[in-house]
Design a protein around this motif. Structure first.
Motif, PDB file in Angstrom:
ATOM      1  N   MET A   1      41.123  53.563  25.030  1.00 21.29           N
ATOM      2  CA  MET A   1      40.687  52.959  26.242  1.00 21.29           C
ATOM      3  C   MET A   1      40.134  51.923  25.682  1.00 21.29           C
ATOM      4  O   MET A   1      40.074  51.238  23.996  1.00 21.29           O
ATOM      5  CB  MET A   1      39.220  53.348  26.322  1.00 21.29           C
ATOM      6  CG  MET A   1      38.270  53.411  27.206  1.00 21.29           C
ATOM      7  SD  MET A   1      38.680  53.171  29.001  1.00 21.29           S
ATOM      8  CE  MET A   1      38.121  52.706  30.040  1.00 21.29           C
ATOM      9  N   ALA A   2      40.457  50.187  26.243  1.00 24.36           N
ATOM     10  CA  ALA A   2      39.344  49.145  26.036  1.00 24.36           C
ATOM     11  C   ALA A   2      38.061  49.413  25.817  1.00 24.36           C
ATOM     12  O   ALA A   2      37.507  49.660  26.216  1.00 24.36           O
ATOM     13  CB  ALA A   2      40.085  48.326  27.312  1.00 24.36           C
ATOM     14  N   ASN A   3      37.998  47.965  24.780  1.00 20.83           N
ATOM     15  CA  ASN A   3      36.603  48.354  23.875  1.00 20.83           C
ATOM     16  C   ASN A   3      35.877  47.480  24.276  1.00 20.83           C
ATOM     17  O   ASN A   3      34.929  46.957  25.167  1.00 20.83           O
ATOM     18  CB  ASN A   3      36.666  48.262  22.292  1.00 20.83           C
ATOM     19  CG  ASN A   3      37.155  49.513  21.761  1.00 20.83           C
ATOM     20  OD1 ASN A   3      36.865  50.305  22.507  1.00 20.83           O
ATOM     21  ND2 ASN A   3      38.079  49.280  20.543  1.00 20.83           N
ATOM     22  N   THR A   4      36.838  45.712  24.634  1.00 21.18           N
ATOM     23  CA  THR A   4      35.977  44.913  25.270  1.00 21.18           C
ATOM     24  C   THR A   4      36.243  44.444  26.622  1.00 21.18           C
ATOM     25  O   THR A   4      36.963  45.350  26.891  1.00 21.18           O
ATOM     26  CB  THR A   4      36.162  43.717  23.933  1.00 21.18           C
ATOM     27  OG1 THR A   4      37.964  43.406  24.952  1.00 21.18           O
ATOM     28  CG2 THR A   4      36.110  44.445  23.023  1.00 21.18           C
ATOM     29  N   THR A   5      35.192  43.419  27.183  1.00 24.22           N
ATOM     30  CA  THR A   5      34.771  43.252  28.450  1.00 24.22           C
ATOM     31  C   THR A   5      36.357  42.455  29.058  1.00 24.22           C
ATOM     32  O   THR A   5      36.634  43.113  30.006  1.00 24.22           O
ATOM     33  CB  THR A   5      33.847  42.894  29.168  1.00 24.22           C
ATOM     34  OG1 THR A   5      33.692  41.242  28.475  1.00 24.22           O
ATOM     35  CG2 THR A   5      33.010  43.400  28.642  1.00 24.22           C
ATOM     36  N   SER A   6      36.991  42.063  27.925  1.00 27.68           N
ATOM     37  CA  SER A   6      38.004  41.601  28.361  1.00 27.68           C
ATOM     38  C   SER A   6      39.135  41.723  28.350  1.00 27.68           C
ATOM     39  O   SER A   6      40.003  41.687  28.667  1.00 27.68           O
ATOM     40  CB  SER A   6      38.617  40.386  26.610  1.00 27.68           C
ATOM     41  OG  SER A   6      38.996  40.348  26.341  1.00 27.68           O
ATOM     42  N   ALA A   7      39.463  43.404  26.745  1.00 29.74           N
ATOM     43  CA  ALA A   7      39.831  44.385  27.356  1.00 29.74           C
ATOM     44  C   ALA A   7      40.759  45.015  28.060  1.00 29.74           C
ATOM     45  O   ALA A   7      41.148  44.779  28.984  1.00 29.74           O
ATOM     46  CB  ALA A   7      39.950  44.068  26.166  1.00 29.74           C
ATOM     47  N   GLN A   8      39.416  44.990  29.282  1.00 34.79           N
ATOM     48  CA  GLN A   8      38.661  46.230  30.274  1.00 34.79           C
ATOM     49  C   GLN A   8      39.340  45.464  31.259  1.00 34.79           C
ATOM     50  O   GLN A   8      40.094  45.534  32.508  1.00 34.79           O
ATOM     51  CB  GLN A   8      37.591  46.413  30.315  1.00 34.79           C
ATOM     52  CG  GLN A   8      37.046  47.654  29.035  1.00 34.79           C
ATOM     53  CD  GLN A   8      35.416  48.100  29.733  1.00 34.79           C
ATOM     54  OE1 GLN A   8      34.626  46.935  30.004  1.00 34.79           O
ATOM     55  NE2 GLN A   8      35.000  48.946  28.726  1.00 34.79           N
ATOM     56  N   LYS A   9      39.171  44.125  31.290  1.00 39.20           N
ATOM     57  CA  LYS A   9      39.420  43.430  32.543  1.00 39.20           C
ATOM     58  C   LYS A   9      41.112  43.062  32.973  1.00 39.20           C
ATOM     59  O   LYS A   9      42.038  43.108  34.130  1.00 39.20           O
ATOM     60  CB  LYS A   9      39.030  42.562  32.358  1.00 39.20           C
ATOM     61  CG  LYS A   9      39.110  40.900  33.220  1.00 39.20           C
ATOM     62  CD  LYS A   9      38.813  39.383  33.559  1.00 39.20           C
ATOM     63  CE  LYS A   9      39.317  38.936  34.633  1.00 39.20           C
ATOM     64  NZ  LYS A   9      38.836  37.304  34.633  1.00 39.20           N
ATOM     65  N   MET A  10      41.943  43.050  30.975  1.00 38.03           N
ATOM     66  CA  MET A  10      43.243  42.951  31.269  1.00 38.03           C
ATOM     67  C   MET A  10      43.974  44.009  31.675  1.00 38.03           C
ATOM     68  O   MET A  10      44.679  44.383  32.438  1.00 38.03           O
ATOM     69  CB  MET A  10      43.607  43.104  29.751  1.00 38.03           C
ATOM     70  CG  MET A  10      43.549  41.309  29.699  1.00 38.03           C
ATOM     71  SD  MET A  10      44.484  39.969  30.428  1.00 38.03           S
ATOM     72  CE  MET A  10      45.831  40.616  30.388  1.00 38.03           C
ATOM     73  N   VAL A  11      43.466  45.079  31.580  1.00 40.47           N
ATOM     74  CA  VAL A  11      43.585  46.350  31.979  1.00 40.47           C
ATOM     75  C   VAL A  11      43.804  47.063  33.496  1.00 40.47           C
ATOM     76  O   VAL A  11      44.130  47.376  34.227  1.00 40.47           O
ATOM     77  CB  VAL A  11      43.305  48.023  31.295  1.00 40.47           C
ATOM     78  CG1 VAL A  11      43.118  49.010  32.402  1.00 40.47           C
ATOM     79  CG2 VAL A  11      42.804  48.261  29.711  1.00 40.47           C
ATOM     80  N   ARG A  12      42.607  46.474  33.741  1.00 44.38           N
ATOM     81  CA  ARG A  12      42.613  46.676  35.970  1.00 44.38           C
ATOM     82  C   ARG A  12      43.365  45.660  36.307  1.00 44.38           C
ATOM     83  O   ARG A  12      44.560  45.802  36.689  1.00 44.38           O
ATOM     84  CB  ARG A  12      41.654  45.830  36.169  1.00 44.38           C
ATOM     85  CG  ARG A  12      39.928  46.668  35.582  1.00 44.38           C
ATOM     86  CD  ARG A  12      38.741  46.353  36.324  1.00 44.38           C
ATOM     87  NE  ARG A  12      38.398  45.102  36.212  1.00 44.38           N
ATOM     88  CZ  ARG A  12      36.951  44.622  35.038  1.00 44.38           C
ATOM     89  NH1 ARG A  12      36.052  45.893  34.500  1.00 44.38           N
ATOM     90  NH2 ARG A  12      36.975  43.377  34.794  1.00 44.38           N
ATOM     91  N   LYS A  13      44.077  44.286  35.625  1.00 45.94           N
ATOM     92  CA  LYS A  13      44.857  43.041  35.743  1.00 45.94           C
ATOM     93  C   LYS A  13      46.147  43.947  35.962  1.00 45.94           C
ATOM     94  O   LYS A  13      47.130  43.922  36.861  1.00 45.94           O
ATOM     95  CB  LYS A  13      44.374  41.601  34.928  1.00 45.94           C
ATOM     96  CG  LYS A  13      44.271  41.481  35.201  1.00 45.94           C
ATOM     97  CD  LYS A  13      43.763  40.140  34.796  1.00 45.94           C
ATOM     98  CE  LYS A  13      44.923  38.927  34.922  1.00 45.94           C
ATOM     99  NZ  LYS A  13      44.423  37.944  33.972  1.00 45.94           N
ATOM    100  N   ILE A  14      47.069  44.593  34.715  1.00 45.74           N
ATOM    101  CA  ILE A  14      47.782  45.261  34.578  1.00 45.74           C
ATOM    102  C   ILE A  14      48.054  45.893  35.513  1.00 45.74           C
ATOM    103  O   ILE A  14      49.223  46.551  35.948  1.00 45.74           O
ATOM    104  CB  ILE A  14      48.062  45.744  32.330  1.00 45.74           C
ATOM    105  CG1 ILE A  14      48.033  44.266  31.957  1.00 45.74           C
ATOM    106  CG2 ILE A  14      49.611  46.270  32.654  1.00 45.74           C
ATOM    107  CD1 ILE A  14      47.923  45.297  30.596  1.00 45.74           C
ATOM    108  N   GLU A  15      47.842  47.009  35.784  1.00 43.24           N
ATOM    109  CA  GLU A  15      47.630  48.085  36.350  1.00 43.24           C
ATOM    110  C   GLU A  15      47.463  47.166  38.210  1.00 43.24           C
ATOM    111  O   GLU A  15      48.496  47.726  38.399  1.00 43.24           O
ATOM    112  CB  GLU A  15      46.192  49.026  37.195  1.00 43.24           C
ATOM    113  CG  GLU A  15      46.320  50.184  35.989  1.00 43.24           C
ATOM    114  CD  GLU A  15      44.059  50.298  35.821  1.00 43.24           C
ATOM    115  OE1 GLU A  15      43.626  50.329  36.765  1.00 43.24           O
ATOM    116  OE2 GLU A  15      44.163  51.681  34.802  1.00 43.24           O
TER     117      GLU A  15
END
Length: 88
Positions: A1-15
């Motif tokens: 699971m992504a820890n930082t907000t930017s990493a979480q946003k990247m996960v959403r973008k990648i999906e």
């Protein structure tokens, strides 16, 4: 699971990007399948028409970054050979 907000946003973008690319790949496969069906009937005119639409769809996938240019060229070349073999 992504820890930082930017990493979480990247996960959403990648999906989102993955879903779009999956759809585009599926379209390419559909047009290639239609080409295969046209070749199976033995009708050269239908096969040429199907080749033209399949080639267009394959090149669109290249322009969108779904497929590499050389891969697309190889696929189109092989499909073209099959149409040429129909007439021989």
């Amino acid at each position: 699971m992504a820890n930082t907000t930017s990493a979480q946003k990247m996960v959403r973008k990648i999906e989102r990007r993955t879903a779009v690319n999956k759809s585009r790949r599926s379209r390419v496969r559909t047009y290639i399948r239609k080409f295969e069906e046209a070749v199976a009937t033995g009708d050269r005119g239908a096969a040429q028409e199907a080749l033209r639409t399949a080639e267009s769809e394959i090149m669109r996938a290249v322009s969108k970054g779904v497929m590499h240019k050389n891969t697309a060229s190889r696929k189109v070349s092989r499909l073209s050979k099959r149409v040429a073999a129909l007439s021989a």
